[in-house]
Motif scaffolding. Sequence first.
Motif, PDB file in Angstrom:
ATOM      1  N   MET A  50      -6.832   8.363  32.740  1.00 28.41           N
ATOM      2  CA  MET A  50      -7.341   8.160  31.399  1.00 28.41           C
ATOM      3  C   MET A  50      -6.171   8.310  30.124  1.00 28.41           C
ATOM      4  SD  MET A  50     -10.566   9.753  29.582  1.00 28.41           S
ATOM      5  CE  MET A  50     -11.958   8.601  29.362  1.00 28.41           C
ATOM      6  N   THR A  51      -5.882   7.393  29.546  1.00 29.95           N
ATOM      7  CA  THR A  51      -4.850   7.566  28.674  1.00 29.95           C
ATOM      8  C   THR A  51      -5.326   8.005  27.216  1.00 29.95           C
ATOM      9  OG1 THR A  51      -4.794   5.092  28.068  1.00 29.95           O
ATOM     10  CG2 THR A  51      -3.238   5.938  29.746  1.00 29.95           C
ATOM     11  N   LYS A  52      -4.629   8.441  26.540  1.00 33.61           N
ATOM     12  CA  LYS A  52      -4.972   8.969  24.960  1.00 33.61           C
ATOM     13  C   LYS A  52      -4.942   7.561  24.315  1.00 33.61           C
ATOM     14  CE  LYS A  52      -3.893  13.852  24.368  1.00 33.61           C
ATOM     15  NZ  LYS A  52      -3.216  14.551  23.580  1.00 33.61           N
ATOM     16  N   ALA A  53      -5.825   7.252  23.391  1.00 30.78           N
ATOM     17  CA  ALA A  53      -5.764   6.231  22.478  1.00 30.78           C
ATOM     18  C   ALA A  53      -4.722   6.452  21.374  1.00 30.78           C
ATOM     19  CB  ALA A  53      -7.133   6.090  21.696  1.00 30.78           C
ATOM     20  N   THR A  54      -4.079   5.516  21.034  1.00 29.86           N
ATOM     21  CA  THR A  54      -2.859   5.635  20.021  1.00 29.86           C
ATOM     22  C   THR A  54      -3.709   5.743  18.656  1.00 29.86           C
ATOM     23  OG1 THR A  54      -1.456   4.260  21.250  1.00 29.86           O
ATOM     24  CG2 THR A  54      -0.927   4.629  18.870  1.00 29.86           C
ATOM     25  N   LYS A  55      -3.232   7.003  17.738  1.00 28.20           N
ATOM     26  CA  LYS A  55      -3.720   7.116  16.690  1.00 28.20           C
ATOM     27  C   LYS A  55      -3.212   5.931  15.642  1.00 28.20           C
ATOM     28  CE  LYS A  55      -3.012  11.260  14.784  1.00 28.20           C
ATOM     29  NZ  LYS A  55      -3.108  12.599  13.987  1.00 28.20           N
ATOM     30  N   ALA A  56      -4.089   5.410  14.733  1.00 26.02           N
ATOM     31  CA  ALA A  56      -3.577   4.558  13.824  1.00 26.02           C
ATOM     32  C   ALA A  56      -2.860   5.285  12.513  1.00 26.02           C
ATOM     33  CB  ALA A  56      -4.622   3.708  13.110  1.00 26.02           C
ATOM     34  N   LEU A  57      -1.651   4.697  12.129  1.00 22.90           N
ATOM     35  CA  LEU A  57      -0.825   5.157  11.237  1.00 22.90           C
ATOM     36  C   LEU A  57      -0.744   4.227  10.100  1.00 22.90           C
ATOM     37  CD1 LEU A  57       1.752   7.288  12.880  1.00 22.90           C
ATOM     38  CD2 LEU A  57      -0.097   8.214  11.970  1.00 22.90           C
ATOM     39  N   PHE A  58      -0.685   4.649   8.987  1.00 22.89           N
ATOM     40  CA  PHE A  58      -0.804   3.729   7.581  1.00 22.89           C
ATOM     41  C   PHE A  58       0.526   4.106   6.696  1.00 22.89           C
ATOM     42  CE2 PHE A  58      -5.127   5.023   8.379  1.00 22.89           C
ATOM     43  CZ  PHE A  58      -5.613   3.766   9.257  1.00 22.89           C
ATOM     44  N   ARG A  59       1.232   3.007   6.272  1.00 24.19           N
ATOM     45  CA  ARG A  59       2.292   3.466   5.287  1.00 24.19           C
ATOM     46  C   ARG A  59       1.331   3.510   3.938  1.00 24.19           C
ATOM     47  NH1 ARG A  59       5.337   0.328   8.881  1.00 24.19           N
ATOM     48  NH2 ARG A  59       7.535   1.309   8.788  1.00 24.19           N
ATOM     49  N   ILE A  60       1.941   4.080   2.844  1.00 21.05           N
ATOM     50  CA  ILE A  60       1.484   4.575   1.729  1.00 21.05           C
ATOM     51  C   ILE A  60       0.672   3.358   0.973  1.00 21.05           C
ATOM     52  CG2 ILE A  60       3.218   4.281  -0.045  1.00 21.05           C
ATOM     53  CD1 ILE A  60       1.984   7.041  -1.061  1.00 21.05           C
ATOM     54  N   GLY A  61       1.311   1.999   1.244  1.00 26.62           N
ATOM     55  CA  GLY A  61       0.652   0.897   0.647  1.00 26.62           C
ATOM     56  C   GLY A  61      -0.578   0.256   1.415  1.00 26.62           C
ATOM     57  N   GLU A  62      -0.679   0.538   2.449  1.00 20.84           N
ATOM     58  CA  GLU A  62      -1.794   0.314   3.452  1.00 20.84           C
ATOM     59  C   GLU A  62      -2.824   1.227   2.858  1.00 20.84           C
ATOM     60  OE1 GLU A  62      -0.645  -1.147   7.620  1.00 20.84           O
ATOM     61  OE2 GLU A  62       0.466   0.566   7.034  1.00 20.84           O
ATOM     62  N   LEU A  63      -2.428   2.665   2.642  1.00 21.01           N
ATOM     63  CA  LEU A  63      -3.192   3.564   2.277  1.00 21.01           C
ATOM     64  C   LEU A  63      -4.250   3.434   0.910  1.00 21.01           C
ATOM     65  CD1 LEU A  63      -4.641   6.399   2.925  1.00 21.01           C
ATOM     66  CD2 LEU A  63      -2.896   7.422   1.778  1.00 21.01           C
ATOM     67  N   VAL A  64      -3.100   2.453  -0.204  1.00 29.41           N
ATOM     68  CA  VAL A  64      -3.629   2.064  -1.051  1.00 29.41           C
ATOM     69  C   VAL A  64      -4.913   1.052  -1.051  1.00 29.41           C
ATOM     70  CG1 VAL A  64      -3.031   0.624  -3.378  1.00 29.41           C
ATOM     71  CG2 VAL A  64      -1.564   2.590  -2.643  1.00 29.41           C
ATOM     72  N   ARG A  65      -4.566   0.213  -0.205  1.00 36.54           N
ATOM     73  CA  ARG A  65      -5.433  -0.898   0.096  1.00 36.54           C
ATOM     74  C   ARG A  65      -6.961  -0.395   0.903  1.00 36.54           C
ATOM     75  NH1 ARG A  65      -6.958  -3.277   4.573  1.00 36.54           N
ATOM     76  NH2 ARG A  65      -5.132  -2.371   5.609  1.00 36.54           N
ATOM     77  N   ILE A  66      -6.765   0.318   1.573  1.00 39.42           N
ATOM     78  CA  ILE A  66      -7.936   0.964   2.498  1.00 39.42           C
ATOM     79  C   ILE A  66      -8.900   1.902   1.288  1.00 39.42           C
ATOM     80  CG2 ILE A  66      -8.764   2.902   3.854  1.00 39.42           C
ATOM     81  CD1 ILE A  66      -6.171   1.764   5.494  1.00 39.42           C
ATOM     82  N   THR A  67      -8.005   2.705   0.340  1.00 40.42           N
ATOM     83  CA  THR A  67      -8.899   3.704  -0.330  1.00 40.42           C
ATOM     84  C   THR A  67      -9.196   3.268  -1.574  1.00 40.42           C
ATOM     85  OG1 THR A  67      -6.994   4.570  -1.207  1.00 40.42           O
ATOM     86  CG2 THR A  67      -7.847   5.872   0.964  1.00 40.42           C
ATOM     87  N   LYS A  68      -8.428   2.049  -2.056  1.00 37.91           N
ATOM     88  CA  LYS A  68      -8.346   1.454  -3.487  1.00 37.91           C
ATOM     89  C   LYS A  68      -7.896   2.422  -4.641  1.00 37.91           C
ATOM     90  CE  LYS A  68     -10.785  -2.125  -2.368  1.00 37.91           C
ATOM     91  NZ  LYS A  68     -10.165  -2.443  -0.942  1.00 37.91           N
ATOM     92  N   VAL A  69      -7.210   3.456  -4.076  1.00 38.29           N
ATOM     93  CA  VAL A  69      -6.489   4.409  -5.359  1.00 38.29           C
ATOM     94  C   VAL A  69      -5.284   4.084  -5.449  1.00 38.29           C
ATOM     95  CG1 VAL A  69      -5.831   6.907  -5.476  1.00 38.29           C
ATOM     96  CG2 VAL A  69      -7.951   6.236  -3.914  1.00 38.29           C
ATOM     97  N   PRO A  70      -4.911   3.827  -6.589  1.00 35.29           N
ATOM     98  CA  PRO A  70      -3.447   3.597  -7.169  1.00 35.29           C
ATOM     99  C   PRO A  70      -2.289   4.242  -6.391  1.00 35.29           C
ATOM    100  CG  PRO A  70      -4.850   3.896  -9.298  1.00 35.29           C
ATOM    101  CD  PRO A  70      -5.553   4.412  -7.976  1.00 35.29           C
ATOM    102  N   LEU A  71      -1.335   3.498  -6.353  1.00 29.40           N
ATOM    103  CA  LEU A  71      -0.231   4.083  -5.635  1.00 29.40           C
ATOM    104  C   LEU A  71       0.376   5.424  -6.227  1.00 29.40           C
ATOM    105  CD1 LEU A  71       2.255   3.953  -3.427  1.00 29.40           C
ATOM    106  CD2 LEU A  71       3.301   2.303  -4.759  1.00 29.40           C
ATOM    107  N   SER A  72       0.678   5.155  -7.610  1.00 28.31           N
ATOM    108  CA  SER A  72       1.094   6.313  -8.363  1.00 28.31           C
ATOM    109  C   SER A  72      -0.099   7.626  -8.169  1.00 28.31           C
ATOM    110  CB  SER A  72       1.234   6.127  -9.807  1.00 28.31           C
ATOM    111  OG  SER A  72      -0.209   5.537 -10.574  1.00 28.31           O
ATOM    112  N   THR A  73      -1.227   7.502  -8.080  1.00 25.96           N
ATOM    113  CA  THR A  73      -2.226   8.663  -7.825  1.00 25.96           C
ATOM    114  C   THR A  73      -1.806   9.146  -6.434  1.00 25.96           C
ATOM    115  OG1 THR A  73      -3.678   7.582  -9.215  1.00 25.96           O
ATOM    116  CG2 THR A  73      -4.449   9.089  -7.891  1.00 25.96           C
ATOM    117  N   LEU A  74      -1.801   8.311  -5.550  1.00 23.48           N
ATOM    118  CA  LEU A  74      -1.640   8.914  -4.145  1.00 23.48           C
ATOM    119  C   LEU A  74      -0.079   9.521  -4.151  1.00 23.48           C
ATOM    120  CD1 LEU A  74      -2.916   5.873  -2.029  1.00 23.48           C
ATOM    121  CD2 LEU A  74      -3.671   8.099  -2.357  1.00 23.48           C
ATOM    122  N   ARG A  75       0.862   9.052  -4.705  1.00 18.80           N
ATOM    123  CA  ARG A  75       2.127   9.855  -4.727  1.00 18.80           C
ATOM    124  C   ARG A  75       2.145  10.976  -5.390  1.00 18.80           C
ATOM    125  NH1 ARG A  75       5.913   4.724  -5.588  1.00 18.80           N
ATOM    126  NH2 ARG A  75       6.201   4.058  -3.452  1.00 18.80           N
TER     127      ARG A  75
END
Length: 80
Positions: free
Chosen positions: A1-26
């Motif tokens: 049995m193998t471990k599932a790969t954990k999804a990683l996001f760049r900050i721009g993807e985090l903006v898209r997913i959360t709808k929080v502005p880039l400047s706020t996340l930074r």
Amino acid sequence: MTKATKALFRIGELVRITKVPLSTLRHWRDKELIKEVAVTDGGDHLFDEGTVASVRKILILQRRRHMTIAQIKEHRNREH
């Protein structure tokens, strides 16, 4: 049995997913409310689903409980 790969996001993807502005996340990253799980060789900060959950929790604390960044940070420190 193998471990599932954990999804990683760049900050721009985090903006898209959360709808929080880039400047706020930074800003939240700089204030240590969210933390990257890795940094690429090119310097891109990578985040995971845990970060998405943290962003959503921060939004709830700000919007529903009217907490400041300092209060949220204190609240998180008490939880951990």
